[in-house]
Motif scaffolding. Sequence first.
Motif, short mmCIF file in Angstrom:
data_model
loop_
_atom_site.label_atom_id
_atom_site.label_comp_id
_atom_site.label_asym_id
_atom_site.label_seq_id
_atom_site.Cartn_x
_atom_site.Cartn_y
_atom_site.Cartn_z
N ASP A 238 8.60 -2.91 -1.67
CA ASP A 238 9.07 -4.30 -1.69
C ASP A 238 8.65 -4.97 -0.39
N PRO A 239 8.69 -6.31 -0.35
CA PRO A 239 8.32 -6.99 0.89
C PRO A 239 9.11 -6.41 2.07
N GLY A 240 8.43 -6.22 3.18
CA GLY A 240 9.09 -5.65 4.37
C GLY A 240 8.92 -4.15 4.49
N ASP A 241 8.60 -3.46 3.39
CA ASP A 241 8.40 -2.01 3.45
C ASP A 241 7.07 -1.68 4.13
N VAL A 242 7.01 -0.46 4.68
CA VAL A 242 5.77 -0.04 5.35
C VAL A 242 4.95 0.81 4.39
N PHE A 243 3.69 0.43 4.24
CA PHE A 243 2.77 1.09 3.31
C PHE A 243 1.57 1.58 4.11
N TRP A 244 1.14 2.81 3.83
CA TRP A 244 0.00 3.32 4.59
C TRP A 244 -1.03 3.98 3.68
N ALA A 245 -2.24 3.44 3.71
CA ALA A 245 -3.37 4.11 3.06
C ALA A 245 -4.27 4.65 4.17
N ALA A 246 -4.35 5.97 4.26
CA ALA A 246 -5.17 6.60 5.30
C ALA A 246 -6.59 6.74 4.80
N SER A 247 -7.27 5.60 4.69
CA SER A 247 -8.65 5.61 4.26
C SER A 247 -9.44 4.84 5.32
N ASP A 248 -10.49 4.18 4.92
CA ASP A 248 -11.30 3.43 5.87
C ASP A 248 -11.62 2.08 5.23
N VAL A 249 -11.68 1.04 6.04
CA VAL A 249 -11.97 -0.30 5.49
C VAL A 249 -13.33 -0.36 4.81
N GLY A 250 -14.20 0.61 5.08
CA GLY A 250 -15.52 0.62 4.46
C GLY A 250 -15.50 1.04 3.01
N TRP A 251 -14.38 1.57 2.52
CA TRP A 251 -14.29 2.01 1.13
C TRP A 251 -13.38 1.08 0.35
N VAL A 252 -13.42 1.20 -0.96
CA VAL A 252 -12.61 0.30 -1.78
C VAL A 252 -11.11 0.50 -1.51
N VAL A 253 -10.70 1.74 -1.26
CA VAL A 253 -9.28 1.97 -0.98
C VAL A 253 -8.87 1.16 0.25
N GLY A 254 -9.75 1.10 1.22
CA GLY A 254 -9.46 0.33 2.43
C GLY A 254 -9.38 -1.16 2.15
N HIS A 255 -10.28 -1.66 1.29
CA HIS A 255 -10.22 -3.09 0.95
C HIS A 255 -8.89 -3.40 0.25
N SER A 256 -8.62 -2.62 -0.80
CA SER A 256 -7.45 -2.96 -1.62
C SER A 256 -6.14 -2.59 -0.92
N TYR A 257 -6.08 -1.40 -0.31
CA TYR A 257 -4.76 -0.90 0.10
C TYR A 257 -4.55 -0.72 1.60
N ILE A 258 -5.57 -1.03 2.42
CA ILE A 258 -5.27 -1.18 3.85
C ILE A 258 -5.16 -2.68 4.12
N CYS A 259 -6.06 -3.44 3.52
CA CYS A 259 -6.07 -4.88 3.80
C CYS A 259 -5.28 -5.68 2.77
N TYR A 260 -5.88 -5.93 1.60
CA TYR A 260 -5.36 -7.02 0.78
C TYR A 260 -3.99 -6.79 0.12
#
Length: 632
Positions: free
Chosen positions: A271-293
Motif C-alpha cells: 500500500d502507499p507508504g510501504d517499502v518495496f525493494w527489487a534487487a535488480s538493476d535499472v538496465g533490466w526490465v525489472v529495474g524499469h518496472s519495479y525499481i523505478c516506475y
Amino acid sequence: MAYADLYRASLDDPNAFWMEQAKSIDWITPPTKALFDEAAPLFEWFKDAQVNTCWNAVDRHVEAGRGEQTAIIHDSPITHTKREISYVELRNRVANLAGALRAKGVEKGDRVIIYMPMIPEALEAMLACARLGAVHSVVFGGFAANELAVRIDDATPKAIIAASCGLEPGRVVHYKPLLDAAIDAASHKPDFCVILQREQEVAKLIDGRDVNWHGFQYGVAPAECVPVSGDHPAYILYTSGTTGQPKGVVRPTAGHLVALNWTMKAIYNVDPGDVFWAASDVGWVVGHSYICYAPLLAGNTTIVFEGKPIGTPDAGTFWRVISEHKVKSFFTAPTAFRAVKREDPKGEFVKKYDLSCLKHVYLAGERADPDTITWAQNQLKVPIIDHWWQTETGWAIAANPVGIEPLPVKIGSPAVPMPGYDVQVLDEGGHPLAAGELGAIAIKLPLPPGTLPTLWNAEARFRKSYLEQFPGYYASGDAGYMDDDGYVYIMARTDDVINVAGHRLSTGGMEEVLASHPDVAECAVIGVSDALKGQAPLGFLCLNNGADRDSAEVVAECVSLVRDKIGPVAAFKLAVVVDRLPKTRSGKILRATMVKIADGEEFKMPATIDDPAILDEVAQALATLGLPAAKP
Ligand code: COA
Ligand code: AMP
C-alpha cells in the motif's frame, strides 16, 4: 473479487476491466475507451488519452500530501553510503534536470540514452525524460562499448546521460571511456552528453559535447510535466533476440501506468507508504518496472541497492537491507538466492536480523528451481512467489495475486495467468494442447496494457518474431505446460536465448562475435547448466584449415573478444576447439543435442544426424573442461 472472476472479467470485457483500473491514474484528458483494435493484430491501449508518467509517479504524491515521505533510499554497501530522497525533493530534482535538458533542446519524442549504475540519479534521469515526454533508453552497465554503439545507432538519441563510473566488487567500471568509444564507433552522434561525476572517479569531459550534471542545471527554469498521448513511447529497452542485433522493446505510456499501478496491490500486496525493494538493476526490465516506475506510481518507498547478494560485504546484505529499511515485499532473481545459499546454507546471517517486516518474496528472471525456493521458504518463513514475465511484457504474465486472493503455492510453477493474458499451450501447428502436455507458450491477442505494441523502428521484425508463428497469438519464446488448475510451468526457451545469472543473452550474438575471430571457421554457442547462474555459455570453435594455432591461445582470445564486444555480463568463459560440429544432413547444427551431452543428460540419437561419430568428438572435447559427457 476472487482471482478466477477477475481473470474471466478481464478476458470477457477488456474495455470495462481496464477502464476500471484506469481510474487510479491522474489523466490530463481521460481515455474514452481502453482497447484500440483497428489495426489488429497490432493493438494500442488508452490511445486517445493525454497523461504524464512523471506526474503520476512523483508530483501527484506531493500534491496529495506525501511530499515528506521517502521516495527513494539509496543503499550502497559498495561505497558505504546511504541516502534518502523524499517525494518533494525528487520532484524538485527531476524538474530541474528536465528543465536543463529542455534548455539544451530535448523535447517530446526525442530519445535520450541513459548509461548509469545503481544510483538515484539513474531514476531521476528516467523520470526527467518522462516529464518532458522524451523517450529514454537505459543501457546496462555490464555491456561493452560496441553494444552501447549499436543502441546509439538504433535509438538515435539527442542526448546521452551517463555517470563517470560504476563500481563492481574490486573494480571500477570506467563508464566514460566506454561511452566515448561507443560514440566514436556509432554513426549517429548525440548533440550532447550529461556526465554525473562520481567521487570514486572523475572523468575527463569533452569540450563542446559533454556537460556536467550539476553545472548544466545552473540558472535553468524547472520543467513542468508535458502531456503525451496514451500510445506515446515511454521508453525503449533493448533485449536479446536470436541475432546480435538487439530488439528495441517499446513501452507505451498509458498502458504502462495502468498495468503497473494495478500490480502493486494485486501482486506485490503493498500500500502507499510501504517499502518495496527489487534487487535488480535499472538496465533490466525489472529495474524499469519495479525499481523505478511501479513503486513510485503506487506511492511506495523504493530501494536503489548498489551491491551484490554476496561479498558486499557478506551473504547477510539482503537481510540487513530488509530489516534496516523495513522492506515489506522483496523481489530478486533465483540466482541471487543460490549465491547466498552457497555461502550461508544454514542461514546463519538470516538469524542476525529482525525480518518481521517482510511479508512476501518474489522471484523472476529465470526458472526458479525447487531447491532454491524451499531453502528460501525455510529461512525466511514467508511465501516465496515465483512469477513469470519478459522484457516484452513489462509485468508478470503469470503470478500469484496475493493482494487479491493468495492461491496455493505450487513449487516449480509461477502460478496463474494475470488479467488480460490469455495463456495457451500450443503444438507446432498452433493447436491448443491439453493440460499437462508440453508445447510452445503463446498468448492470445491482444496482450494486456503495458506490453509492447511493436519494436522500435522494426515493425516487420516485431511481426516476424512474435505474431507470425501462431496467427492470432503472441509467441512468448518459452515452452512449458499448464496443469488442470490452470497453473503455468515454464520449462525452456524455444529460441537461441539463454539465461545467465538472471540476464537474458543471445547465443546467436555470441556466435557472431566468435565468427569474427580470424582463425575461427565455424562455431556454435550453447547454454549449459550452471549450479549458480542457471546457465553458462559454452562455445565450440572449428578453426580454419591451416590455422596452425595453439587451441588454448585461440580459446583465450575468443573469451576476451566476447568480453570486449558484448561485455563482462556475457560471462563467456568456456570454449573448446573441435574439428567438426554435429549437424543434420541438411546442415543444421544440433545445438539441443550438444546441450544434453554437456549436461550429462540422456538423449536420443537424432534421426537426421549426418555423422554420429562427431558426437563422440564433442563429448571428448567437453571432458577436457571437466564437463560430463552423456551417451545416447
Ligand atoms: N556493470 C559492469 N559490470 C557488471 C555489471 C554492471 N552493472 N554487472 C555485472 N557485471 C560484471 C561482473 O562484474 C562480472 O565481471 P567479471 O567477469 O569481471 O567477474 C560479470 O559481469 C558477470 O557478472 P554476473 O553474471 O552477475 O556474475 P558475478 O559472478 O559477478 O555475480 C551473482 C553472480 C549471482 C551474485 C550475480 O549474478 C547476481 O547478483 N545476480 C542477480 C541478477 C539479477 O538480479 N538479475 C535481474 C533479473 S530480475
Ligand atoms: P527478460 O526479458 O530478461 O526478463 O527474460 C525473460 C525470460 O526469462 C523469459 O522468456 C523466460 O525464459 C525467463 N523467465 C523469466 N521469469 C521466469 C520464471 N519465473 N520462470 C521461468 N523462466 C522465467
